[in-house]
Design a protein around this motif. Structure first.
Motif, short mmCIF file in Angstrom:
data_model
loop_
_atom_site.label_atom_id
_atom_site.label_comp_id
_atom_site.label_asym_id
_atom_site.label_seq_id
_atom_site.Cartn_x
_atom_site.Cartn_y
_atom_site.Cartn_z
N ALA A 68 -6.28 0.77 0.48
CA ALA A 68 -5.29 0.93 1.48
C ALA A 68 -4.48 2.14 1.13
O ALA A 68 -3.34 2.55 2.39
CB ALA A 68 -4.86 -0.28 0.80
N HIS A 69 -4.48 3.11 0.96
CA HIS A 69 -3.08 3.85 0.87
C HIS A 69 -3.83 5.19 2.19
O HIS A 69 -4.40 5.20 2.30
CB HIS A 69 -3.65 4.94 -0.46
N GLU A 70 -2.11 5.20 2.85
CA GLU A 70 -1.98 5.49 3.94
C GLU A 70 -1.67 6.58 3.95
O GLU A 70 -2.68 6.84 5.70
CB GLU A 70 -0.33 4.63 4.34
N ASP A 71 -2.08 7.49 2.98
CA ASP A 71 -2.33 9.11 2.85
C ASP A 71 -3.42 9.59 3.02
O ASP A 71 -3.48 10.45 2.34
CB ASP A 71 -1.46 9.39 2.24
N VAL A 72 -4.58 8.36 2.68
CA VAL A 72 -5.66 8.91 2.96
C VAL A 72 -6.62 9.30 4.01
O VAL A 72 -6.27 7.59 4.73
CB VAL A 72 -6.55 8.48 1.55
N THR A 115 -6.50 -0.10 -4.66
CA THR A 115 -5.25 1.14 -3.86
C THR A 115 -5.27 2.21 -3.55
O THR A 115 -5.08 2.93 -2.52
CB THR A 115 -4.71 1.77 -5.84
N GLU A 142 6.18 8.80 7.38
CA GLU A 142 6.81 8.37 8.35
C GLU A 142 8.07 8.46 8.63
O GLU A 142 8.65 8.07 9.18
CB GLU A 142 5.84 6.91 7.24
N ARG A 194 -2.00 7.05 -7.20
CA ARG A 194 -1.24 7.77 -5.95
C ARG A 194 -0.91 9.67 -6.53
O ARG A 194 -0.93 10.11 -5.80
CB ARG A 194 0.24 7.05 -6.19
N ALA A 210 0.69 -1.35 0.51
CA ALA A 210 0.29 0.23 -0.24
C ALA A 210 0.80 1.73 0.04
O ALA A 210 1.86 1.37 0.44
CB ALA A 210 -0.61 -0.08 1.44
N TYR A 211 0.87 2.64 -0.44
CA TYR A 211 0.62 3.90 -0.43
C TYR A 211 0.85 4.14 0.42
O TYR A 211 0.19 4.46 1.66
CB TYR A 211 0.89 4.38 -1.62
N VAL A 212 2.45 4.68 1.45
CA VAL A 212 2.46 4.91 2.37
C VAL A 212 2.36 6.56 2.92
O VAL A 212 2.59 7.32 1.86
CB VAL A 212 4.43 5.47 2.63
N ARG A 213 2.42 6.30 3.78
CA ARG A 213 1.90 8.17 3.91
C ARG A 213 3.86 8.64 4.46
O ARG A 213 4.56 8.44 4.74
CB ARG A 213 2.10 8.38 5.76
N PRO A 214 3.85 10.01 3.96
CA PRO A 214 4.66 10.76 3.35
C PRO A 214 6.31 10.86 5.05
O PRO A 214 6.93 10.73 5.18
CB PRO A 214 4.85 12.00 2.93
#
Lengths: 330, 283
Positions: free
Chosen positions: B223-227, B220, A326, B50, A320-324
């Motif tokens: 699961a995106h952690e910045d959402v 996507t 982090e 993204r 999964a895409y990660v928070r900047p």
């Protein structure tokens, strides 16, 4: 630190053919230097840009990408070159350099931290016995506009303070007005002061106007004894570009094939995304070959790039895409 | 005299105030309810999602920093833009949803009125959701609603314009920025509305629209952690469970279809957090 050569392609791989005996060009006068520079073939600018653009489209599959991300992290010269740099900031930079991701010991250390000379001693003391090197920008960075003895003193003090690597700038003013002998003499003088300390010579390609000039300046730097040639200071509008790096890598290849000496390349300025970094690695592999895919021969000068590399590394593992946020900012 | 060459429209994504094709280069065919060809629409990929999230994240602080009154003006201007292009919107709603011209006009009117309604709420929501709390001490204690941040929306599949407006402009009105996956089969009305934001002074990245196959790109986004929040209004139950589960890994607020009621404050309330501050009472 992973220094094993990494294969980014499986076919059509180019690599340097080292000569059976070395032929270091004789340069004892400015006239000889001019003649040597004049003998270099011109750069096909359109071709260089097209080739760089073509290589930038190459897709890397997952396992290669993972290996390349780790390799890129190990090639980073983590840089802070601000007037507002404090010892505290250098401390956090050094801690991050040793252990870029505190949660994951498998992430390699970066190659070096890059700071101004007055902060070298502090960086040295924080890094202690780690393998991370201290690089100092010297010779009146970034403009290079100072008297020669001031520049040499700058270098001497940085070396004395414990710098492992010196990033010097060439005198672009002298180069652009045709005083190439002066440029070479200055590099030779700095090299002498450096002694065994690694010397990186910054060409500032964004100020050199043409790719022909980039190729000539690369040769001057390598003749002067540079261990690395570096694209930019990161302090001018046009920093490192893929085609300029390609031209420098070609110069490095030609120099190796002529003299047998392997010179490294450092790209710096404006490289912020992991994607950009991987594109440079592809260009390195395709131009000089896998022998250059090690921190001893290729470096990224960057600050925010490291976080993006770490983010992409984590993304590949987590799915999964990660928070900047982090990762720590600088 | 030669016949005039037809000028066909390419329907693209809206990311960071620009209208790019999908990074993947793919597109898919959208038909009217009756099955006739309507448009080729960009088929967004994970990477488009993204990019949209990056744009939304960087726009959020700026959007929230604008005064609430100003945000209302911007959203109201979108209603003005939509009003002047209402026939075009109605035509697309009629084709996409298979409705009569009159029915479609009614739906467009309701959608525009709803945008105006949200525009009005921007500088009133704090008075309704906020409070001044009694505390034992010489302090003021305020609770104020603040936006969750970046909200991911999977827009309604059938209600191509109204559903989209309800799901998207509620979170935007309270200061969030949005990445929305438009209706898979009927995306054109929402794309048109997205184009209108460009002339309504919406800062780039406040509204980002990705068109494509919901089943492919919604995971996507979820699961995106910045959402920070996820509206699953346009997803059927079984798939919504799956998405809500993957959203849980990054503790997002999740709004499910059955929780939705556009005529109440529920939409506006869905993606706000409460920030409580203490302040000394001066003399």
């Amino acid at each position: 630190m992973s220094t094993a050569p990494l294969r980014l392609v499986t076919s059509d791989e180019r690599s340097v053919q080292l000569p059976s005996r070395t032929r270091l060009p004789v340069v004892e006068s400015e006239a000889q230097l001019r003649a040597l520079l004049a003998s270099l073939s011109g750069v096909d600018a359109v071709g260089a840009e097209a080739r760089a653009a073509k290589l930038a489209t190459r897709s890397l599959k997952k396992s290669t990408k993972l290996a390349a991300l780790d390799l890129a992290i190990s090639m980073v010269d983590l840089t802070t070159l601000e007037g507002a740099d404090t010892p505290g900031r250098i401390t956090s930079l050094c801690v991050k350099a040793i252990r870029p991701d505190p949660r994951d010991a498998n992430v390699p250390s970066v190659a070096a931290v890059c700071v101004y000379p007055d902060l070298v001693a502090h960086a040295r003391s924080v890094l202690g016995s780690s393998r991370v090197k201290v690089a100092a920008v010297a010779t009146a960075f970034p403009s290079g506009r100072a008297m020669l003895n001031v520049k040499l003193l700058d270098v001497r003090e940085a070396v004395a303070a414990g710098a492992d690597e010196i990033d010097m700038v060439i005198d672009r003013g002298a180069f652009l007005s045709g005083r190439v002998g002066q440029v070479l003499d200055e590099i030779l003088a700095v090299k002498e002061v450096c002694g065994s300390t690694h010397l990186k010579v910054i060409l500032e390609t964004g100020e050199l106007m043409t790719y022909d000039n980039v190729r000539r300046a690369s040769w001057i730097a390598m003749l002067g004894g540079a261990d690395f040639i570096k694209t930019s200071t990161g302090k001018v509008t046009v920093s490192s570009t893929l085609p300029a790096a390609l031209v420098m890598l070609e110069a490095v290849r030609d120099f190796a094939e002529t003299t047998g000496q392997l010179v490294g390349v450092k790209v710096a300025g404006g490289i912020r995304s992991a994607k950009d970094a991987l594109r440079y690695l592809v260009v390195v592999n395709e131009t000089v070959g896998a022998a250059w895919l090690t921190p001893d021969r290729f470096r990224f000068g960057a600050s925010s790039l490291l976080n993006d590399l770490l983010m992409q590394r984590l993304k590949q593992r987590r799915g999964a895409y990660v928070r900047p946020d982090e990762f720590s900012g600088d | 005299m030669s016949e005039r060459q037809e000028v066909r429209k390419t329907y693209k994504l809206l990311i960071n105030g620009a209208f790019p094709r999908s990074e993947s280069g793919r597109s898919y065919e959208v038909t009217s309810k009756k099955g006739t060809f309507l448009a080729n629409v960009a088929q967004g990929s994970r990477k488009d999602v993204r990019d949209a999230v990056v744009a939304a994240r960087s726009a959020q602080a700026k959007w929230w920093a604008q005064s609430a009154y100003n945000r209302g003006q911007v959203i109201y201007r979108l209603a003005e833009m939509a009003e002047s292009r209402r026939d075009e919107l109605a035509e697309h709603v009629a084709l996409a949803e298979g409705r009569s011209a009159k029915d479609a006009q009614t739906r467009v009117s309701r959608s525009i009125d709803r945008i105006v309604w949200y525009a009005g709420w921007t500088d009133k929501i704090a008075q309704v959701l906020g409070s001044s709390n009694p505390v034992a001490g010489p302090f003021f204690n305020f609770s104020v609603p603040v936006p969750s941040g970046v909200v991911g929306v999977v827009a309604a599949q059938d209600s191509s314009l109204e559903g989209f407006v309800n799901a998207v402009f509620a979170p935007i009105a309270v200061g969030n920025t949005v990445v929305v996956i438009a209706s898979e089969l009927r995306p054109t009305p929402s794309i048109l509305l997205g184009e209108m934001t460009a002339t309504a002074d919406f800062p780039a990245g406040v509204l980002n629209i990705v068109t494509g196959y919901t089943g492919e790109i919604a995971p996507t986004l979820a699961a995106h952690e910045d959402v920070d929040g996820l509206d699953l209004g346009g997803v059927a139950n079984g798939f919504a469970d799956e998405l809500a589960t993957s959203a849980a890994a990054s503790i997002k607020r999740v709004l499910r279809a059955h929780e939705y009621d556009a005529t109440s404050l529920r939409g506006l309330r869905a993606f706000v957090e409460t920030s409580t501050v203490w302040h000394t009472i001066g003399q």
